[in-house]
Design a protein around this motif. Structure first.
Motif, short mmCIF file in Angstrom:
data_model
loop_
_atom_site.label_atom_id
_atom_site.label_comp_id
_atom_site.label_asym_id
_atom_site.label_seq_id
_atom_site.Cartn_x
_atom_site.Cartn_y
_atom_site.Cartn_z
N ARG A 43 0.84 -1.20 0.00
CA ARG A 43 0.00 0.00 0.00
C ARG A 43 0.87 1.25 0.00
NH1 ARG A 43 -2.59 -4.06 2.45
NH2 ARG A 43 -4.85 -4.23 2.19
N TRP A 46 -0.48 4.99 -0.40
CA TRP A 46 -0.95 5.80 0.73
C TRP A 46 0.21 6.52 1.40
CZ3 TRP A 46 -5.79 7.01 1.19
CH2 TRP A 46 -6.77 6.15 0.71
N GLY A 403 0.46 8.63 6.39
CA GLY A 403 0.33 7.60 5.36
C GLY A 403 0.55 6.21 5.91
N ALA A 407 -2.13 3.23 6.00
CA ALA A 407 -1.80 1.92 5.44
C ALA A 407 -1.92 0.82 6.50
CB ALA A 407 -0.39 1.95 4.85
#
Length: 733
Positions: A43, A46, A403, A407
């Motif tokens: 991820r 993100w 972020g 995530a």
């Protein structure tokens, strides 16, 4: 229900280690952290988005935040002491200690001092004293707002109390390390205002110190004298009260000694021995003597208040003489100890006050400290805040943390499997094969290319025209990488043990829509393509789908497995041998069974499977979902290989765990998991152990039934789905 007696499972070849005999161990903490790191990396967008937003937010803040200027006035806090004082006395009040310097700093920060600064006319008349309100809206938004509704700049100077609070927020007082220098810094958008405020705060504090010296302090000798008088009175009272218990305490000590003596005699003599009689008589006399002295001491006016407060704790002397004596002795000893401790404490306090009084009389004319300005403030030439590098660093760090947090939250909330590595790590089971999401247009392109190269093959295409597009083993498609994935499944099942003793392979899933029918069909065709005589039986009696895969009617003229189980049709009659594929035969579900569970729970099914094993090399069973209905739990003990189909990004993790628990409770050994319908991505290559990167579509969306909503599996309202579809490859299901 035991397995088929024809093929006992006790014998395995040298390559079959039966790794599923007991639960595998969970991954170590290091593997879990590695898995978490891989999920976070998966991820990455993100994290990158957080970094970008953090940097943009920091840049926007720098574009809107006004510049701040800091001016500093430095104070020197000096120490002066009388020469007649000893060295250790000087250290006790030395302002070079951190505690004393912190006290001076807190006195400067006081709100009443800031209010006096705010009351000065030279301060209130400073231009730009009250900074304008920062408008954090973007410029394009301000242009859309009417000028009449815009907030006017604040220019009125507030009252001293409110302005003092603002000045306190602008002011910072710090102490320079290993010195007696103190910096009074004021930060303000206007450089001249910051200088004037710093000088004004220092000036007000110096005036306060000078006023305190000139007005004089409270006479410490008088205060010490009053304290000495109070300590002396308390000491005399404690000593007087303790003196009233002197005789009673002596009797108490004699009573303790006599009790010890009587205890020793009891070990040597009987109760009526002359020595025991004499000793007991003396003990009773001492008790009476103690009680008499105790009553006299208790009624003494010197400590009457205490005994009045504890009189309720004394039992009735007439009713319980022994309890009364024990309680009286305890209270007396406790009170005597308290009075003795109080006397010692007051005596120390009194002696300390005498020493302090002598000290104060010698040094009463000495000046403890003085403060002066070491350096006045200057108008700052450059701004001290905001610092672009620091703001950008903070924004990027905050964006990165945000972020990562998003995530991590998504990883925590993710309830689906995306890769083979995830399902292996979570369940500990073997993954027999990973089948990617099938793209129909890929198959159509491969079939088109095949027909161009083999024009004669189009004549036989009519037989396969009604086959479902998910059937991979048909002309023009069987050479694609999708078919290779099912060949991997075929090889994995073959390696589970000796083929002659592991003929029956069962495919099921946790929920509907995971691809168990397409998996069992393609596996059966893959086995037939290897030259092995293969039989595919549709044992999903509630919601069968095998007939749809081949474009056939569910109810055949000779019947299906339902009629065979009910004893209506013989086994050899229900087999469909003309399937268009060599070595591949079918048994469809047949007529809808009113009671599938009871129909399966008979010895008839065992006999049918035993007959199938005698005539075929491979027997494939397509069964109902395990969590939807209990049918598969009845059939599973009769199969040699039990395979669970789990669909990527569809099957909840809890559903797979529940299936494993159910099989474990039933004593059924799971041979492995078929990971179906995964979407290979570049960042996940190696996680699915696949053949590379395929840009796949969202195949399978039409099969996404909600977990927990399978109570109506195989209901009557779905009968219309039993009809075969013509031209399945023309229109996607």
């Amino acid at each position: 229900m035991s397995r088929l007696p024809t093929f006992p499972s006790a014998h395995f070849d040298e390559f079959d280690e039966d790794p599923h005999g007991e639960d595998p161990k969970r991954q170590e903490s290091g593997d879990k952290m590695k898995r978490l790191a891989l999920d976070l990396v998966g991820r990455w967008y993100w994290i990158v988005l957080g970094l970008v937003l953090g940097y943009l937010g920091a840049s926007y803040y720098l574009s809107k935040a006004p510049k701040q200027y800091s001016a500093t006035t430095t104070l020197l806090v000096k120490q002066q002491t009388s020469s007649v004082m000893a060295r250790d006395q000087v250290d006790e009040i030395d302002l070079r200690t951190q505690e004393a310097m912190n006290t001076v700093a807190e006195r400067i920060r006081r709100l009443d001092l800031m209010e006096r600064v705010a009351s000065r006319e030279d301060v209130r008349s400073l231009p730009g004293l009250i900074p304008p309100v920062v408008d954090w809206r973007p410029d394009w938004m301000k242009e859309k707002v009417d000028e009449s509704s815009a907030t006017p700049e604040q220019s009125v100077v507030p009252p001293p109390a409110a302005l003092g609070g603002l000045i306190s927020r602008w002011t910072t007082v710090s102490i320079r390390r290993m010195t007696r220098l103190m910096d009074v810094a004021v930060t303000h958008p206007v450089p001249e205002v910051s200088k004037a405020l710093a000088d004004a705060i220092a000036d007000e504090y110096l005036k306060e110190v000078a006023a305190a010296r000139t007005t004089g302090r409270s006479n410490s000798i008088d205060l010490l004298g009053k304290g000495m008088d109070e300590a002396r009175e308390g000491l005399q009272a404690a000593r007087g009260a303790l003196a009233t218990y002197a005789r009673t305490l002596q009797v108490q000590q004699a009573l303790d000694a006599k009790e010890i003596e009587v205890t020793g005699l009891q070990r040597k003599y009987l109760r009526r021995h002359p020595k025991m009689i004499t000793a007991n008589g003396e003990l009773e006399r001492l008790k009476e003597n103690f009680l008499g002295e105790f009553e006299v001491a208790r009624k003494s006016p010197s400590d009457r208040v205490y005994w009045d407060s504890v009189s309720d704790t004394l039992p009735d002397r007439e009713a319980s003489p022994a309890e009364y004596l024990r309680t009286a002795r305890q209270l007396l000893i406790s009170r005597a100890n308290v009075l003795q401790s109080e006397t010692d404490s007051l005596n120390k306090v009194y002696e300390t006050m005498i020493a302090q009084q002598k000290e104060a009389s010698v040094n009463q004319e000495s000046e403890e400290s003085s403060t002066e300005i070491s350096s006045a403030a200057r108008v700052p030439g450059f701004s001290s805040a905001p610092m672009a590098r620091k703001v950008h660093t903070s924004g990027i760090a905050g964006g990165l943390a945000g972020g990562l947090l998003i995530a991590l939250l998504l990883v925590r909330l993710d309830n689906k499997y995306h890769t083979v590595a995830q399902i292996v790590s979570d369940t500990g089971e073997t993954v027999l094969a990973a089948v990617s999401d099938i793209r129909p247009h890929h198959l159509a392109a491969a079939e088109k290319q095949y027909l161009k190269r083999h024009p004669d093959a189009a004549k036989n295409e009519d037989f396969h025209e009604n086959w479902d597009e998910r059937i991979i083993f048909r002309p023009g498609v069987s050479s694609t990488s999708y078919a290779e994935m099912y060949r991997v499944l075929r090889a994995s099942v073959t390696l589970l043990g000796e083929e002659a003793r592991r003929k029956i392979t069962l495919f099921s899933s946790a929920l509907p829509g995971e691809g168990k029918t397409s998996t069992s069909t393609n596996y059966a065709l893959a086995a037939a393509g290897q030259g092995r005589k293969t039989l595919l039986i549709d044992l999903d009696l509630r919601k069968p789908s095998v007939h749809k895969m081949f474009g056939m009617q569910r109810e055949q003229e000779n019947g299906g497995i339902t009629e065979c189980l009910a004893g209506i049709a013989p086994f050899e009659k229900v087999i469909i041998r003309n399937t268009g594929q060599e070595n591949f035969h079918l048994i469809l579900s047949g007529r809808r069974a009113p009671n599938p569970g009871e129909l399966l729970d008979t010895g008839r099914l065992k006999a049918i499977l035993a007959r199938a094993c005698q005539e075929y090399d491979v027997v494939v069973l397509d069964t109902a979902p395990l969590l939807a209905v209990p049918d598969t739990r009845i059939v599973a003990p009769l199969a040699h290989n039990v395979c669970l189909v789990a669909r990527a990004e569809y099957t909840p993790k809890g559903a797979v765990r529940r299936v494993l628990d159910v099989l474990r409770e039933d004593g059924t050994t799971l041979s492995g998991i078929v990971f179906n319908g995964f979407k290979e991505k570049r960042r996940l290559i190696g996680e699915n152990y696949s053949y590379g990167y395929y840009r796949t579509s969202r195949y399978g969306r039409a099969y996404r039934y909600g977990y927990g909503s399978y109570g109506s599996y195989g209901a009557d309202d779905e009968d219309e789905k039993d009809l075969p579809k013509r031209g399945n490859r023309r229109k996607r299901r």
